[in-house]
Design a protein around this motif. Sequence first.
Motif, mmCIF file in Angstrom:
data_model
loop_
_atom_site.group_PDB
_atom_site.id
_atom_site.type_symbol
_atom_site.label_atom_id
_atom_site.label_comp_id
_atom_site.label_asym_id
_atom_site.label_seq_id
_atom_site.Cartn_x
_atom_site.Cartn_y
_atom_site.Cartn_z
ATOM 1 N N TYR A 10 4.422 12.208 47.325
ATOM 2 C CA TYR A 10 4.406 10.822 46.887
ATOM 3 C C TYR A 10 4.722 10.775 45.402
ATOM 4 N N ALA A 11 5.506 9.793 44.993
ATOM 5 C CA ALA A 11 5.699 9.530 43.577
ATOM 6 C C ALA A 11 4.630 8.543 43.130
ATOM 7 N N ALA A 12 4.183 8.680 41.893
ATOM 8 C CA ALA A 12 3.144 7.796 41.360
ATOM 9 C C ALA A 12 3.374 7.579 39.872
ATOM 10 N N ASP A 14 0.997 6.879 37.721
ATOM 11 C CA ASP A 14 -0.099 7.578 37.042
ATOM 12 C C ASP A 14 -0.552 8.724 37.932
ATOM 13 N N THR A 15 0.126 9.852 37.809
ATOM 14 C CA THR A 15 -0.151 10.992 38.679
ATOM 15 C C THR A 15 -1.556 11.530 38.497
ATOM 16 N N SER A 16 -2.037 11.540 37.267
ATOM 17 C CA SER A 16 -3.397 12.044 37.006
ATOM 18 C C SER A 16 -4.442 11.191 37.709
ATOM 19 N N ALA A 17 -4.296 9.886 37.626
ATOM 20 C CA ALA A 17 -5.257 8.984 38.267
ATOM 21 C C ALA A 17 -5.205 9.128 39.787
ATOM 22 N N LEU A 18 -4.011 9.263 40.355
ATOM 23 C CA LEU A 18 -3.909 9.392 41.802
ATOM 24 C C LEU A 18 -4.509 10.710 42.282
ATOM 25 N N ALA A 19 -4.243 11.801 41.575
ATOM 26 C CA ALA A 19 -4.844 13.087 41.949
ATOM 27 C C ALA A 19 -6.362 13.006 41.869
ATOM 28 N N VAL A 54 3.995 13.406 42.245
ATOM 29 C CA VAL A 54 4.975 13.610 41.186
ATOM 30 C C VAL A 54 5.278 12.298 40.467
ATOM 31 N N PRO A 55 5.765 12.388 39.234
ATOM 32 C CA PRO A 55 6.158 11.179 38.516
ATOM 33 C C PRO A 55 7.334 10.498 39.216
ATOM 34 N N PRO A 56 7.533 9.211 38.953
ATOM 35 C CA PRO A 56 8.662 8.500 39.566
ATOM 36 C C PRO A 56 9.990 9.055 39.079
ATOM 37 N N GLY A 57 11.048 8.659 39.770
ATOM 38 C CA GLY A 57 12.388 9.080 39.386
ATOM 39 C C GLY A 57 12.794 8.523 38.032
ATOM 40 N N ASP A 58 13.952 8.943 37.563
ATOM 41 C CA ASP A 58 14.448 8.509 36.261
ATOM 42 C C ASP A 58 14.568 7.001 36.151
#
Length: 129
Positions: A10-12, A14-19, A54-58
């Motif tokens: 999944y892209a997110a 705020d990856t830290s918050a989602l994890a 992972v972070p969103p795309g460019d």
Amino acid sequence: MTFTMEHLAYAAHDTSALAAWYKRVLGFDIVYESEGEPKAFVVQDANGMAIEIVPPGDDGKTADASANHLAIWVDDFDAAKDQIESRGVEFEPEVSNEFFGGTRVAFFTDPEGHRIQIIWRRERLPAQG
């Protein structure tokens, strides 16, 4: 040839918050945290199923083609790819990197356009080893 589900991705924004949410709410372990910013994570349940965050795309969208996929682990990458191709499936170009000690990755789509990845790692994810 055995195909085994390894992870969903999944892209997110705020990856830290989602994890942290998966850890707090569902008790998943954080088994990987990338260096640098923005961070990528892998969270894993007690049975070894994992979610790659992972972070969103460019373009800033989270529905980016490489981030949202189902990953299938294979023990023989070339044989698995050959077998799938022999059934009429076309792959995108292979990708490799040093994530978790080295990987080989190739994407294809199912008839509805869902992205699927075959992946071989030198080292399996912790609870999958």
